[in-house]
Motif scaffolding. Structure first.
Motif, mmCIF file in Angstrom:
data_model
loop_
_atom_site.group_PDB
_atom_site.id
_atom_site.type_symbol
_atom_site.label_atom_id
_atom_site.label_comp_id
_atom_site.label_asym_id
_atom_site.label_seq_id
_atom_site.Cartn_x
_atom_site.Cartn_y
_atom_site.Cartn_z
ATOM 1 N N ASN A 53 1.615 4.410 -20.293
ATOM 2 C CA ASN A 53 1.138 4.549 -18.860
ATOM 3 C C ASN A 53 -0.254 4.071 -18.672
ATOM 4 O OD1 ASN A 53 0.719 5.313 -16.253
ATOM 5 N ND2 ASN A 53 1.867 7.385 -16.295
ATOM 6 N N GLU A 54 -0.137 2.843 -17.896
ATOM 7 C CA GLU A 54 -1.609 2.444 -17.789
ATOM 8 C C GLU A 54 -1.641 1.895 -16.209
ATOM 9 O OE1 GLU A 54 -4.506 -1.477 -19.079
ATOM 10 O OE2 GLU A 54 -3.085 -0.633 -20.432
ATOM 11 N N LYS A 55 -2.652 2.214 -15.614
ATOM 12 C CA LYS A 55 -3.207 1.879 -14.217
ATOM 13 C C LYS A 55 -4.347 1.053 -14.107
ATOM 14 C CE LYS A 55 -4.646 5.253 -11.668
ATOM 15 N NZ LYS A 55 -4.730 6.470 -10.998
ATOM 16 N N ILE A 56 -4.533 0.273 -13.248
ATOM 17 C CA ILE A 56 -5.472 -0.507 -13.048
ATOM 18 C C ILE A 56 -5.875 -0.574 -11.353
ATOM 19 C CG2 ILE A 56 -6.890 -2.798 -12.994
ATOM 20 C CD1 ILE A 56 -6.267 -1.726 -15.672
ATOM 21 N N MET A 57 -6.866 0.094 -10.956
ATOM 22 C CA MET A 57 -7.282 0.257 -9.391
ATOM 23 C C MET A 57 -7.720 -1.267 -9.007
ATOM 24 S SD MET A 57 -6.305 3.304 -8.949
ATOM 25 C CE MET A 57 -7.207 3.688 -7.140
ATOM 26 N N CYS A 58 -6.871 -2.234 -8.348
ATOM 27 C CA CYS A 58 -7.265 -3.318 -8.154
ATOM 28 C C CYS A 58 -7.528 -3.694 -6.456
ATOM 29 C CB CYS A 58 -6.030 -4.153 -8.396
ATOM 30 S SG CYS A 58 -5.716 -4.192 -10.009
ATOM 31 N N ALA A 59 -7.129 -2.740 -5.819
ATOM 32 C CA ALA A 59 -7.296 -2.634 -4.330
ATOM 33 C C ALA A 59 -6.947 -4.002 -3.711
ATOM 34 C CB ALA A 59 -8.874 -2.453 -4.203
ATOM 35 N N LEU A 60 -5.650 -4.467 -4.180
ATOM 36 C CA LEU A 60 -4.907 -5.384 -3.482
ATOM 37 C C LEU A 60 -5.110 -5.564 -1.909
ATOM 38 C CD1 LEU A 60 -2.104 -6.437 -5.658
ATOM 39 C CD2 LEU A 60 -4.027 -8.199 -5.045
ATOM 40 N N GLY A 61 -4.766 -4.322 -1.215
ATOM 41 C CA GLY A 61 -4.611 -4.084 0.208
ATOM 42 C C GLY A 61 -6.030 -4.229 0.798
ATOM 43 N N ALA A 62 -6.973 -4.055 0.141
ATOM 44 C CA ALA A 62 -8.474 -3.607 0.983
ATOM 45 C C ALA A 62 -9.139 -4.695 1.860
ATOM 46 C CB ALA A 62 -9.539 -3.458 -0.349
ATOM 47 N N GLY A 63 -9.181 -4.651 2.957
ATOM 48 C CA GLY A 63 -9.385 -5.701 4.092
ATOM 49 C C GLY A 63 -8.394 -6.374 4.809
ATOM 50 N N LEU A 64 -7.180 -5.935 4.137
ATOM 51 C CA LEU A 64 -5.876 -6.693 4.665
ATOM 52 C C LEU A 64 -5.676 -6.790 6.278
ATOM 53 C CD1 LEU A 64 -3.296 -8.361 3.890
ATOM 54 C CD2 LEU A 64 -2.264 -6.002 3.667
ATOM 55 N N SER A 65 -6.178 -5.534 6.838
ATOM 56 C CA SER A 65 -6.082 -5.614 8.110
ATOM 57 C C SER A 65 -6.992 -6.569 8.969
ATOM 58 C CB SER A 65 -6.519 -4.045 8.643
ATOM 59 O OG SER A 65 -5.762 -3.168 8.300
ATOM 60 N N GLU A 66 -8.117 -6.867 8.341
ATOM 61 C CA GLU A 66 -8.741 -7.944 9.046
ATOM 62 C C GLU A 66 -8.753 -9.347 8.704
ATOM 63 O OE1 GLU A 66 -10.213 -5.246 7.209
ATOM 64 O OE2 GLU A 66 -10.945 -4.117 8.840
ATOM 65 N N THR A 67 -8.271 -9.604 7.244
ATOM 66 C CA THR A 67 -8.112 -10.991 7.042
ATOM 67 C C THR A 67 -6.690 -11.396 7.018
ATOM 68 O OG1 THR A 67 -7.850 -10.233 4.442
ATOM 69 C CG2 THR A 67 -10.097 -10.602 5.410
ATOM 70 N N GLY A 68 -5.770 -10.410 6.996
ATOM 71 C CA GLY A 68 -4.527 -10.707 6.978
ATOM 72 C C GLY A 68 -4.043 -11.139 5.353
ATOM 73 N N ARG A 69 -4.848 -11.322 4.380
ATOM 74 C CA ARG A 69 -4.745 -11.864 3.071
ATOM 75 C C ARG A 69 -5.189 -10.697 2.148
ATOM 76 N NH1 ARG A 69 -4.011 -17.170 3.122
ATOM 77 N NH2 ARG A 69 -4.836 -17.572 0.860
ATOM 78 N N LEU A 70 -4.523 -10.868 0.759
ATOM 79 C CA LEU A 70 -5.012 -10.073 -0.363
ATOM 80 C C LEU A 70 -6.444 -10.158 -0.731
ATOM 81 C CD1 LEU A 70 -1.814 -10.718 -2.523
ATOM 82 C CD2 LEU A 70 -2.188 -8.871 -1.152
ATOM 83 N N ASN A 71 -6.876 -8.833 -0.955
ATOM 84 C CA ASN A 71 -8.269 -8.986 -1.300
ATOM 85 C C ASN A 71 -8.549 -9.856 -2.730
ATOM 86 O OD1 ASN A 71 -10.971 -8.372 -2.473
ATOM 87 N ND2 ASN A 71 -10.040 -6.275 -3.276
ATOM 88 N N LYS A 76 -5.084 1.320 5.509
ATOM 89 C CA LYS A 76 -4.985 0.950 6.589
ATOM 90 C C LYS A 76 -5.238 1.844 7.689
ATOM 91 C CE LYS A 76 -2.100 -2.945 6.645
ATOM 92 N NZ LYS A 76 -0.649 -2.630 6.994
ATOM 93 N N VAL A 77 -5.233 3.275 7.353
ATOM 94 C CA VAL A 77 -5.993 4.231 8.209
ATOM 95 C C VAL A 77 -7.459 4.124 8.469
ATOM 96 C CG1 VAL A 77 -6.218 6.708 8.593
ATOM 97 C CG2 VAL A 77 -3.902 5.654 8.011
ATOM 98 N N ARG A 78 -8.130 3.831 7.478
ATOM 99 C CA ARG A 78 -9.625 3.682 7.342
ATOM 100 C C ARG A 78 -10.184 2.472 8.172
ATOM 101 N NH1 ARG A 78 -12.022 1.822 1.588
ATOM 102 N NH2 ARG A 78 -11.000 -0.037 2.386
ATOM 103 N N ASP A 79 -9.148 1.403 8.369
ATOM 104 C CA ASP A 79 -9.691 0.312 9.169
ATOM 105 C C ASP A 79 -9.270 0.313 10.481
ATOM 106 O OD1 ASP A 79 -10.604 -0.771 6.591
ATOM 107 O OD2 ASP A 79 -8.593 -1.804 6.492
ATOM 108 N N VAL A 80 -8.778 1.437 10.931
ATOM 109 C CA VAL A 80 -8.487 1.745 12.391
ATOM 110 C C VAL A 80 -9.620 1.737 13.235
ATOM 111 C CG1 VAL A 80 -7.331 3.227 14.061
ATOM 112 C CG2 VAL A 80 -6.182 2.714 11.982
ATOM 113 N N LYS A 81 -9.866 1.134 14.378
ATOM 114 C CA LYS A 81 -10.819 0.927 15.346
ATOM 115 C C LYS A 81 -11.073 2.405 15.922
ATOM 116 C CE LYS A 81 -11.667 -3.177 13.993
ATOM 117 N NZ LYS A 81 -12.818 -3.543 12.989
#
Length: 517
Positions: free
Chosen positions: A61-79, A191-196
Motif C-alpha cells: 500500500n503506497e500513496k503519493i500526495m500529488c494534488a493533481l486537482g489543485a487549481g483546477l477550478s481556475e485553470t481547467g487543467r491538471l496541476n 473545489k470547496v476551497r476555491d469557491v469565491k
C-alpha cells in the motif's frame, strides 16, 4: 452472514458451521494477488491485495500526495507539478507490480482527470510511457465502486455511502447487499476551497449542492458510511478530542452530536499541534476545515441514525467487482480468520474442532456473538511463535488492530480479550486495561470464559478431525459436565485439570467429569 447461493462451493455438512474454505477454490484463486491503482484529485495510490480472497490482506500500500486537482477550478487543467509527480509515481507502481506478480494492474482515475481539459492527454501519456491503461470513470460509477467497497466490509448493509475525494463527493444508497441510487457533486475540499466569497460563499455553495443531492436521493435515515482520506482525518481528530484509545479507523463510530463537537474542536484548535498528535499529513490537514464544512451540512441534511468510518472504498470496490457472488456472500471476518489459521497455526483445521467442542457453553449467545466465538477459535493459535511472556498481549494487539472486516470496535476488544485469556488467566496488569471499559461487565466475563475454554480445549489435540469429547453446560444448575473419550482421557493431566478448574471458576460452576466409550 455466511450464506452462499452455490451448493457446490458451500460444501457438505461436515464443515458446519464454518462452511468449506473458499480461498483455495479455483473459482477465486485468481484473486490471490490483485493490484489496483487509484488516480485521485489529491493522491495517487497503489494497493496490492493478497491472502484470503473475501477479506484480503493489504500486501502492499503506497500513496503519493500529488494534488493533481489543485487549481483546477481556475485553470481547467491538471496541476503541472502534480502531473509530473503522478507520472513518476505511476511509472514506479507499474515496475513494483511486475516484481510482485500483480499485473495487469486495474487503474482508474476520478474527478480531476475526468474534469480537466488535459485529462485525456495525461491518460495517453501514462499509457505511452508506462504501459498502464487508466480508465477514467464517471462520478456515478465512482459512487458505485465506493459503495461496493463498503459492502466488502459490511455485507448486507443498509445506509448511505458518502465518498469524498479531492475534487468531488459522491453519495450512494446500499440496501441488502445492493447498490441503489447514486449522485455526484463538486464538493471535494480542493473545489470547496476555491469557491469565491469566503466562508459565507462556501456555505451557500455546499448547502445548494447537498440540497440537490438530497432531492435526488430522498430521505436517508439509516447509517452514514464515510469513505475517503478527508473523512478519516476528521475521525482521527474526533478520536483526539475524546481521548479515544483504540486508534483503528475502520468501523469507528460517530454521532451527529460528536461531528458537530469535532468541527468546532477543529476550528478552535492549533492545527499544527493537532496534526502532529493525530498523525495527519500537512496536505490533508490543510483541507480538513473545508471537509468539515461539507460533513456538517451532510449530517444536517440527511440526519443519519449513526455514522461509521470505512477504510474500504473505491479500491476495495474494484476487488469486490471481480468476486463471484458466492464469495461476496461470505462473512469477511470468518474468511480472514480461517486464512490466518491456515497460514500460521500449528494445527490448521483444529479451530473448527475446538469450536464444536466448546460450543455448548455458548449456545445461549446471539448469532452476532456466536460468530466472534468462531473467529476466536480460528485465531486461538496463530500467534504461538511469540515469546510466552508476551503471547497474551500479542494476541490482544493483533485482534484489535488487524485488518479484519465486519467487526465493530467493541467486538474487536471482545475478541482480543478472549484471545488474551487463551494464554493468560488474569487480564489485570496489561497495557490494554484502558480498553476494557468499552465492554459491559457481562461481555468481559463472557470473553474470559471463552478464552479459558479455548485455553483448556487446546490441550486436547489429537488430530484435525478427532473429537476428544464434549461439554454439557447446565446454567441453571451451575454444572459443567465434561465427557471425554477413553482415548482422550490421558490428556487430562495436571496442567489441563488446572485450566479446566479455572474455566469452571469463571462460570461459577461445579465440575462433573465422565469417561465415554
Amino acid at each position: 452472514m455466511e450464506k452462499t447461493s452455490d451448493p457446490a462451493i458451500s460444501g457438505d455438512a461436515d464443515w458446519a458451521p464454518f462452511q468449506r474454505p473458499l480461498f483455495s477454490e479455483p473459482s477465486v484463486r485468481h484473486l490471490t494477488r490483485v493490484g489496483v491503482v487509484d488516480v485521485g484529485s489529491n493522491s495517487v495510490r497503489l494497493v496490492v491485495f493478497d491472502g484470503a480472497a473475501r477479506s484480503p490482506a493489504y500486501f502492499y500500500n503506497e500513496k503519493i500526495m500529488c494534488a493533481l486537482g489543485a487549481g483546477l477550478s481556475e485553470t481547467g487543467r491538471l496541476n503541472p507539478d502534480g502531473r509530473k509527480r503522478a507520472l513518476a509515481a505511476l511509472h514506479r507502481f507499474q515496475l513494483l507490480a511486475h516484481g510482485m506478480e500483480a499485473t495487469p494492474l486495474t487503474a482508474v482515475a476520478t474527478a480531476a482527470v475526468r474534469d480537466a481539459e488535459d485529462g485525456a492527454d495525461f491518460v495517453a501519456q501514462v499509457h505511452r510511457e508506462t504501459g498502464l491503461q487508466i480508465s477514467v470513470i464517471p462520478g456515478e460509477e465512482e459512487a458505485r465502486l465506493s459503495a461496493q467497497g463498503v459492502l466488502l466490509g459490511w455485507p448486507g448493509s443498509y445506509g448511505l455511502v458518502c465518498d469524498i475525494g479531492g475534487s468531488s463527493m459522491e453519495l450512494a444508497e446500499i440496501k441488502g447487499g445492493e447498490v441503489g441510487r447514486r449522485v455526484t457533486s463538486p464538493l471535494g475540499p480542493l473545489k470547496v476551497r476555491d469557491v469565491k466569497g469566503g466562508r459565507k460563499g462556501r456555505r451557500a455553495f455546499i448547502k445548494t449542492e447537498i440540497a440537490r443531492m438530497a432531492e435526488q436521493l430522498g430521505a436517508q435515515r439509516d447509517r452514514l458510511f464515510l469513505v475517503g482520506g478527508s473523512w478519516r482525518a476528521l475521525a482521527r481528530i474526533d478520536m483526539d478530542r475524546q481521548s479515544y484509545p483504540l486508534h483503528v479507523l475502520h468501523e469507528y463510530r460517530m454521532s451527529t452530536k460528536s461531528v458537530r463537537a469535532t468541527v468546532e474542536y477543529l476550528r478552535t484548535s492549533n492545527h499544527s499541534e493537532l496534526r502532529s498528535r493525530c498523525g495527519i499529513s500537512s496536505t490533508r490537514m490543510e483541507l480538513a476545515p473545508y471537509a468539515a464544512e461539507v460533513l456538517s451540512e451532510v449530517v444536517r441534511a440527511f440526519r443519519p441514525h449513526d455514522i461509521a468510518v470505512s477504510s474500504y472504498g473505491l479500491r476495495e470496490g474494484l476487488l469486490y467487482q471481480q468476486m463471484p457472488q458466492a464469495l461476496r456472500d461470505r462473512d469477511p471476518l470468518i474468511e480472514a480468520c480461517r486464512f490466518a489459521e491456515a497460514k500460521d497455526a500449528r494445527l490448521p483445521g483444529f479451530g473448527r474442532t475446538l469450536f464444536n467442542f466448546i460450543a455448548p457453553i455458548f449456545r445461549s449467545l446471539k448469532p452476532e456473538k456466536q460468530r466472534i466465538v468462531k473467529a476466536a477459535c480460528l485465531l486461538h493459535d496463530v500467534t504461538w511463535r511469540a515469546h510466552p511472556d508476551y503471547r497474551a498481549e500479542v494476541c490482544f494487539d493483533n485482534a484489535t488492530r488487524a485488518n479484519l472486516g465486519g467487526l465493530k470496535h467493541s467486538e474487536r476488544i471482545f475478541l482480543g480479550l478472549a484471545l488474551l485469556h487463551r494464554y493468560k488467566n488474569k487480564r489485570e496488569g496489561t497495557s490494554f486495561e484502558n480498553l476494557y471499559q468499552y465492554l459491559a461487565p457481562e461481555d468481559r466475563r463472557q470473553a474470559e470464559v471463552l478464552g479459558k475454554a479455548m485455553r483448556f480445549g487446546a490441550m486436547l489435540w489429537l488430530e484435525e478431525d478427532s473429537i476428544p469429547g464434549e461439554f454439557r453446560w447446565y446454567p441453571k444448575k451451575k454444572v459443567l459436565e465434561l465427557r471425554l473419550t477413553q482415548a482422550a482421557w490421558p490428556l487430562l493431566g495436571e496442567v489441563a485439570m488446572s485450566r479446566l478448574k479455572s474455566l469452571a471458576g469463571s462460570l461459577e460452576a461445579e465440575l462433573d467429569l465422565k469417561m465415554t466409550a
